[in-house]
Design a protein around this motif. Structure first.
Motif, PDB file in Angstrom:
ATOM      1  N   GLU A  75       0.747  -1.123  -0.229  1.00  0.00           N
ATOM      2  CA  GLU A  75      -0.337  -0.014   0.010  1.00  0.00           C
ATOM      3  C   GLU A  75       0.957   1.380   0.322  1.00  0.00           C
ATOM      4  O   GLU A  75       0.387   2.540  -1.004  1.00  0.00           O
ATOM      5  CB  GLU A  75      -0.830   0.180   0.932  1.00  0.00           C
ATOM      6  N   ALA A  76       2.254   0.653   0.394  1.00  0.00           N
ATOM      7  CA  ALA A  76       3.399   2.336   1.101  1.00  0.00           C
ATOM      8  C   ALA A  76       3.872   2.559  -0.442  1.00  0.00           C
ATOM      9  O   ALA A  76       3.684   3.586  -1.231  1.00  0.00           O
ATOM     10  CB  ALA A  76       4.236   2.368   1.574  1.00  0.00           C
ATOM     11  N   VAL A  77       3.971   0.991  -0.834  1.00  0.00           N
ATOM     12  CA  VAL A  77       4.635   1.799  -2.326  1.00  0.00           C
ATOM     13  C   VAL A  77       3.505   2.479  -3.372  1.00  0.00           C
ATOM     14  O   VAL A  77       3.758   3.660  -3.934  1.00  0.00           O
ATOM     15  CB  VAL A  77       5.319   0.605  -2.785  1.00  0.00           C
ATOM     16  N   GLN A  78       2.254   1.406  -3.702  1.00  0.00           N
ATOM     17  CA  GLN A  78       1.298   2.058  -4.625  1.00  0.00           C
ATOM     18  C   GLN A  78       1.199   3.965  -4.083  1.00  0.00           C
ATOM     19  O   GLN A  78      -0.108   4.157  -4.725  1.00  0.00           O
ATOM     20  CB  GLN A  78       0.209   0.902  -4.800  1.00  0.00           C
ATOM     21  N   SER A  79       2.011   3.988  -3.192  1.00  0.00           N
ATOM     22  CA  SER A  79       1.310   5.688  -1.929  1.00  0.00           C
ATOM     23  C   SER A  79       2.046   6.202  -3.057  1.00  0.00           C
ATOM     24  O   SER A  79       2.627   7.610  -2.541  1.00  0.00           O
ATOM     25  CB  SER A  79       0.697   5.630  -0.836  1.00  0.00           C
ATOM     26  N   GLY A  80       2.433   6.692  -3.770  1.00  0.00           N
ATOM     27  CA  GLY A  80       4.884   6.335  -3.905  1.00  0.00           C
ATOM     28  C   GLY A  80       5.530   6.588  -2.480  1.00  0.00           C
ATOM     29  O   GLY A  80       6.342   7.422  -2.826  1.00  0.00           O
ATOM     30  N   ILE A  81       5.199   6.210  -1.313  1.00  0.00           N
ATOM     31  CA  ILE A  81       6.368   5.847  -0.811  1.00  0.00           C
ATOM     32  C   ILE A  81       7.567   4.335  -0.862  1.00  0.00           C
ATOM     33  O   ILE A  81       6.806   3.350  -0.690  1.00  0.00           O
ATOM     34  CB  ILE A  81       5.125   5.949   0.260  1.00  0.00           C
ATOM     35  N   HIS A  82       8.519   5.239  -0.786  1.00  0.00           N
ATOM     36  CA  HIS A  82       9.527   3.213  -0.859  1.00  0.00           C
ATOM     37  C   HIS A  82      10.640   3.109   0.306  1.00  0.00           C
ATOM     38  O   HIS A  82      11.326   1.883   0.140  1.00  0.00           O
ATOM     39  CB  HIS A  82      10.528   4.026  -2.469  1.00  0.00           C
ATOM     40  N   ASN A  83      10.683   4.169   1.030  1.00  0.00           N
ATOM     41  CA  ASN A  83      11.834   4.492   1.910  1.00  0.00           C
ATOM     42  C   ASN A  83      10.977   3.676   3.260  1.00  0.00           C
ATOM     43  O   ASN A  83       9.689   5.195   4.399  1.00  0.00           O
ATOM     44  CB  ASN A  83      11.879   5.599   2.205  1.00  0.00           C
ATOM     45  N   ILE A  84      10.794   2.267   3.876  1.00  0.00           N
ATOM     46  CA  ILE A  84      10.514   2.022   4.441  1.00  0.00           C
ATOM     47  C   ILE A  84      11.560   2.002   6.312  1.00  0.00           C
ATOM     48  O   ILE A  84      12.441   1.197   5.994  1.00  0.00           O
ATOM     49  CB  ILE A  84      10.103   0.456   4.502  1.00  0.00           C
ATOM     50  N   VAL A  85      10.122   2.265   7.914  1.00  0.00           N
ATOM     51  CA  VAL A  85      10.893   2.154   8.684  1.00  0.00           C
ATOM     52  C   VAL A  85      10.022   1.026   9.486  1.00  0.00           C
ATOM     53  O   VAL A  85       9.293   1.478   8.877  1.00  0.00           O
ATOM     54  CB  VAL A  85      11.321   3.478   9.046  1.00  0.00           C
ATOM     55  N   ILE A  86      11.297   0.027   9.910  1.00  0.00           N
ATOM     56  CA  ILE A  86       9.795  -1.191  10.444  1.00  0.00           C
ATOM     57  C   ILE A  86      10.694  -0.897  11.967  1.00  0.00           C
ATOM     58  O   ILE A  86      11.706  -1.373  12.031  1.00  0.00           O
ATOM     59  CB  ILE A  86      10.506  -2.505  10.019  1.00  0.00           C
ATOM     60  N   VAL A  87      10.344  -0.543  12.702  1.00  0.00           N
ATOM     61  CA  VAL A  87      10.769  -0.924  14.675  1.00  0.00           C
ATOM     62  C   VAL A  87       9.734  -2.432  14.891  1.00  0.00           C
ATOM     63  O   VAL A  87       9.099  -2.530  14.782  1.00  0.00           O
ATOM     64  CB  VAL A  87       9.748  -0.028  15.027  1.00  0.00           C
ATOM     65  N   THR A  88      11.042  -2.776  15.209  1.00  0.00           N
ATOM     66  CA  THR A  88      10.939  -4.249  15.600  1.00  0.00           C
ATOM     67  C   THR A  88      11.951  -5.021  16.799  1.00  0.00           C
ATOM     68  O   THR A  88      11.825  -3.538  17.663  1.00  0.00           O
ATOM     69  CB  THR A  88      12.021  -5.568  14.184  1.00  0.00           C
ATOM     70  N   GLY A  89      11.372  -5.565  17.486  1.00  0.00           N
ATOM     71  CA  GLY A  89      11.901  -6.056  18.275  1.00  0.00           C
ATOM     72  C   GLY A  89      12.765  -7.581  18.414  1.00  0.00           C
ATOM     73  O   GLY A  89      12.727  -8.246  17.756  1.00  0.00           O
ATOM     74  N   ARG A  90      12.470  -8.142  19.622  1.00  0.00           N
ATOM     75  CA  ARG A  90      13.155  -9.750  19.377  1.00  0.00           C
ATOM     76  C   ARG A  90      13.020 -10.179  18.912  1.00  0.00           C
ATOM     77  O   ARG A  90      10.944 -10.740  18.904  1.00  0.00           O
ATOM     78  CB  ARG A  90      13.632  -9.813  21.215  1.00  0.00           C
TER      79      ARG A  90
END
Ligand code: G1P
Length: 295
Positions: free
Chosen positions: A45-60
């Motif tokens: 959905e982000a890519v289809q909205s023109g957003i290509h920089n993804i930040v994923i906040v992860t954990g253990r």
């Protein structure tokens, strides 16, 4: 010049307790809806909205997410040698389309805290936040609907949806006023107040916040200032409430269907609906469903 939304933050450090034992050793973001992990729907959905920089906040215990968006040489070579070109394209496609960075949220201190962790990676520009539990099927991607409002008003914009009174206390809820706006046809609201998970009798309206946000970088100072709220956590809703003191915030009743895939029933509904829509699968699945007798 309009600061364009180029980055999207995906909080993904939650423990996924609602899907135990499936999520004991696997992140809930990797649960498959038909044949793609939940988080991939949000990323597409982000890519289809023109957003290509993804930040994923992860954990253990979330390394499967990193592997999923990485190149898999062995798998790609195998598919190539067997001539499985469409599978190869499916495996390669998503990691080719995005530039992804990861940051750890060491403790599960809330959604607002997760977003605050992305501060350095986001920098001084507007950005999206996507909660991948909320899967949205829409003719125009929900994030694109929100960025259009952002680009016109240069303010934070939240996705809103009407929910029944008995469900309202599961959400962030807004007190808002309809804005005259030709482009959105009576679906744009100016927000006057927000409250996270109110008791039904305290809810200011039936308009709930759904997991799509366009935020401006001043949210980080607000998140840094506020105290823990509902559930003892740093809430994004409370951060927005603080930010409302210094700037207008808008909400858009988006067009599309939202599934709460963070809930077992919502997840099953999404599975059925997405399977029915899938070329090469939908028709035979529909035929199968017709044979089931449900009392
Ligand atoms: C989060 C937000 C809430 C929002 C909801 C949408 O809650 O805190 O404001 O309404 O997502 O799905 P959670 O569902 O993570 O408890």
């Amino acid at each position: 010049m309009i600061p364009r939304v180029r980055k999207a933050v995906f909080p993904a450090a939650g423990l996924g307790t609602r899907f135990l034992p499936a999520t004991k050793a696997m992140p809930k973001e990797m649960l498959p809806l038909v044949d793609k992990p939940l988080i991939q729907y949000g990323i597409e959905e982000a890519v289809q909205s023109g957003i290509h920089n993804i930040v994923i906040v992860t954990g253990r215990g979330k390394s499967a997410i990193e592997d999923h968006f990485d190149v898999s040489f062995e798998l790609e070579q195998l598919l190539e040698s067997r001539g499985k070109t469409s599978l190869l394209a499916a495996v390669r496609g998503i990691s080719d389309m995005i530039d992804v960075a990861y940051i750890r949220q060491k403790e599960a201190l809330g959604l607002g805290h997760a977003v605050l962790r992305a501060r350095e990676l986001v920098g001084p520009e507007p950005f999206a936040v996507v909660l991948s539990d909320d899967v949205i099927d829409a003719p125009t991607p929900c994030l694109r609907q929100l960025t259009a409002v952002h680009d016109a008003y240069l303010c934070p914009v939240l996705a809103l949806m009407e929910v029944p009174g008995d469900k309202i206390s599961s959400y962030g809820v807004v007190d808002a006023e309809l804005v005259e706006d030709g482009a959105t046809g009576g679906r744009l609201f100016r927000i006057h107040d927000l409250v996270e998970k109110p008791a039904p009798q305290d809810a200011p309206s039936n308009l709930a916040i759904i997991g799509r946000y366009i935020l401006t970088p001043d949210i980080f100072d607000s998140l840094d200032t506020i105290q823990p709220g509902s559930g003892g956590e740093i809430q994004l809703t409370d951060g927005l409430r603080h930010l409302l003191r210094s700037r207008p915030i808008y909400g858009l009743k988006f067009e599309g269907r939202r599934f709460d895939a963070g809930d077992k029933l919502g997840f099953l509904k999404a599975t059925v609906e997405f399977a029915l829509k899938r070329p090469g699968l939908g028709e035979s699945f529909r035929d199968y469903l017709k044979t089931i007798r449900v009392e």
